[in-house]
Each structure stands twice: as C-alpha cells, then as structure tokens.
Design a protein around this motif. Structure first.
Motif, PDB file in Angstrom:
ATOM      1  N   MET A  56       0.833  -1.205   0.000  1.00 28.22           N
ATOM      2  CA  MET A  56       0.000   0.000   0.000  1.00 28.22           C
ATOM      3  C   MET A  56       0.867   1.254   0.000  1.00 28.22           C
ATOM      4  SD  MET A  56      -3.197  -0.816  -0.206  1.00 28.22           S
ATOM      5  CE  MET A  56      -3.900   0.775   0.187  1.00 28.22           C
ATOM      6  N   LEU A  57       1.914   1.254   0.810  1.00 24.62           N
ATOM      7  CA  LEU A  57       2.814   2.405   0.867  1.00 24.62           C
ATOM      8  C   LEU A  57       3.512   2.626  -0.473  1.00 24.62           C
ATOM      9  CD1 LEU A  57       4.254   1.753   4.421  1.00 24.62           C
ATOM     10  CD2 LEU A  57       3.044   3.830   3.729  1.00 24.62           C
ATOM     11  N   GLU A  58       3.874   1.535  -1.127  1.00 18.48           N
ATOM     12  CA  GLU A  58       4.520   1.644  -2.437  1.00 18.48           C
ATOM     13  C   GLU A  58       3.562   2.239  -3.461  1.00 18.48           C
ATOM     14  OE1 GLU A  58       7.357   1.950  -4.915  1.00 18.48           O
ATOM     15  OE2 GLU A  58       7.792   1.009  -2.980  1.00 18.48           O
ATOM     16  N   TRP A  59       2.294   1.827  -3.410  1.00 18.76           N
ATOM     17  CA  TRP A  59       1.304   2.407  -4.315  1.00 18.76           C
ATOM     18  C   TRP A  59       1.140   3.902  -4.055  1.00 18.76           C
ATOM     19  CZ3 TRP A  59      -2.656  -2.139  -3.535  1.00 18.76           C
ATOM     20  CH2 TRP A  59      -2.320  -3.177  -4.403  1.00 18.76           C
ATOM     21  N   CYS A  60       1.213   4.308  -2.776  1.00 12.54           N
ATOM     22  CA  CYS A  60       1.126   5.744  -2.450  1.00 12.54           C
ATOM     23  C   CYS A  60       2.298   6.502  -3.058  1.00 12.54           C
ATOM     24  CB  CYS A  60       1.116   5.939  -0.930  1.00 12.54           C
ATOM     25  SG  CYS A  60      -0.439   5.508  -0.139  1.00 12.54           S
ATOM     26  N   VAL A  61       3.492   5.928  -2.962  1.00 12.54           N
ATOM     27  CA  VAL A  61       4.671   6.565  -3.543  1.00 12.54           C
ATOM     28  C   VAL A  61       4.474   6.731  -5.048  1.00 12.54           C
ATOM     29  CG1 VAL A  61       7.117   6.262  -4.066  1.00 12.54           C
ATOM     30  CG2 VAL A  61       6.266   5.761  -1.766  1.00 12.54           C
ATOM     31  N   GLN A  62       4.021   5.675  -5.705  1.00 16.21           N
ATOM     32  CA  GLN A  62       3.826   5.723  -7.157  1.00 16.21           C
ATOM     33  C   GLN A  62       2.782   6.760  -7.550  1.00 16.21           C
ATOM     34  OE1 GLN A  62       2.914   1.676  -8.283  1.00 16.21           O
ATOM     35  NE2 GLN A  62       4.898   0.902  -7.594  1.00 16.21           N
ATOM     36  N   ALA A  63       1.773   6.963  -6.669  1.00 13.45           N
ATOM     37  CA  ALA A  63       0.695   7.915  -6.957  1.00 13.45           C
ATOM     38  C   ALA A  63       1.035   9.330  -6.487  1.00 13.45           C
ATOM     39  CB  ALA A  63      -0.596   7.449  -6.298  1.00 13.45           C
ATOM     40  N   GLY A  64       2.187   9.504  -5.805  1.00 13.63           N
ATOM     41  CA  GLY A  64       2.544  10.800  -5.264  1.00 13.63           C
ATOM     42  C   GLY A  64       1.599  11.241  -4.163  1.00 13.63           C
ATOM     43  N   LEU A  65       1.113  10.278  -3.388  1.00 16.98           N
ATOM     44  CA  LEU A  65       0.085  10.533  -2.382  1.00 16.98           C
ATOM     45  C   LEU A  65       0.674  10.439  -0.978  1.00 16.98           C
ATOM     46  CD1 LEU A  65      -3.097  10.846  -2.177  1.00 16.98           C
ATOM     47  CD2 LEU A  65      -3.113   8.375  -1.737  1.00 16.98           C
ATOM     48  N   PRO A  66       0.430  11.428  -0.102  1.00 16.86           N
ATOM     49  CA  PRO A  66       0.931  11.333   1.266  1.00 16.86           C
ATOM     50  C   PRO A  66       0.190  10.266   2.062  1.00 16.86           C
ATOM     51  CG  PRO A  66      -0.443  13.290   1.035  1.00 16.86           C
ATOM     52  CD  PRO A  66      -0.278  12.701  -0.343  1.00 16.86           C
TER      53      PRO A  66
END
Length: 207
Positions: free
Chosen positions: A128-138
C-alpha cells in the motif's frame, strides 16, 4: 477537536471505483489489513459507535464505503486487504482497483494506513505504501490497538516504524492509536485537518 468529523454519515457502498461519487471536493481514505482495527478507528475518529461496521470476521469490508462530512469533503473506507479467505476473484479485483483508485482519484488528499501495533509493516502494508509513492500521495500510519501494549513497548514500536518509514517511505508519518481508550484521536484529527482544510483553501483561492 474538530466537530466536522462528528457530522460523518453513511452515503453508499461502491462495488468498484466507477461507482464512487463525482471526483470533486476532497477526501481522505482509510486502508488496512483485515482485522487491523480500521472500522473501530473510523468510529472513534467520528465519535460514532456504528458508522463503520465492525466485525470479528476479517475481510468484512469488501466494498468502498463513502462517508460525507459536508458537501465537499468525505472519508473513504477501502476494503480490508491481506485476508486469504476472501474469494480469489475478489482479491484479484481489489489488487487492480486499489492502485487505480490511489493514482486516478483527483479529490484524494491522503491515505491513512491502519496497522495493528503488534504486527506493523507487513508485506501488504508495504505494498500500500509503495502504491502511495507511485501515486505521489501522502500517507499517515495509524498503529492501532496501542492499549494492547504497555507504554514502553508501544513507544519502542512507534520509533522503529518511524525509522523504517524514514528509510523506505520518506514523508510518511506515524502515530499510536487506541480506539478502546480514545488515545490518538486528536493527533489523527490534526492530520486530517491538514489534508482537508489545505485542500479547501487551495480551492477557494482558485476561484
């Protein structure tokens, strides 16, 4: 304490991203491994005992639940992940839908990731954290069930998690939380205020 969160109400359960409300305004989503205490955290945050349905059966949340706060702001309860007994077809569906939601939803301002303080940063959490990084999402990590540990071990776990986040997922914050005791609610309110109110200011300035 911001009274905005006490105004949360249930609007709908969306079977997929295409059935969500219009992508306007701002929203904060909650995600977490099944049985991590996600529903209890949402209920504690909003001061409502049964807004999000809690269950002793992991994997109960299998749709996207939408809780409006006012006309332009929402809380989003995402399906629990990492539970093996969810049918394989549904698991595959959410494996595709969750990163799509995180990357494509323009009104999404941040993701709260719920982790049991006794079992933090599982492979599913890291995904989930990796997906946030890819989406530029905090992202903000909520270490739930903190009342299950004494203060010393709880603080030690928090420091370890923050250290790993700083190394692997910088700009991701973390805190301890106990829905049972109400600990950490104000800190969570402040994080949500930062995301939602900053968004409101930016939208107002754009007019």
């Amino acid at each position: 304490m911001n009274p905005l969160y006490h105004k949360a109400r249930f609007l709908l359960s969306a079977p997929d991203v295409s059935h969500l409300p219009p992508d306007t305004g701002s929203e904060v989503a909650f995600a977490g491994r099944s049985n991590s205490g996600k529903s209890s955290a949402i209920n504690a945050l909003t001061g409502q005992k049964s807004l999000a349905r809690t269950s002793k059966t992991p994997g109960r949340t299998q749709a996207i639940n939408v809780f409006p706060l006012d006309e332009s702001r929402r809380l989003i309860d995402l399906p629990g992940y990492g539970y093996a007994k969810v049918p394989a077809k549904m698991r595959a569906h959410w494996q595709r839908a969750l990163p799509e939601y995180l990357a494509a939803r323009e009104s999404l301002r941040g993701l709260v990731i719920i982790m049991d303080v006794r079992h933090p940063l599982t492979d599913f959490d890291r995904q989930m954290l990796e997906w946030c990084v890819q989406a530029g999402l905090p992202a903000h990590v909520l270490l739930t069930k903190a009342d299950k540990l004494k203060r010393g071990p709880g603080m030690s776990t928090l420091q370890r998690v923050r250290s790993e986040l700083d190394r692997d997922f910088p700009q991701t914050s973390a805190q301890l939380f106990s829905a049972a005791k109400g600990d950490g609610i104000e800190a969570l309110h402040r994080q949500l205020d930062e995301w939602l109110e900053e968004s409101e200011k930016q939208q107002a300035e754009s007019y």
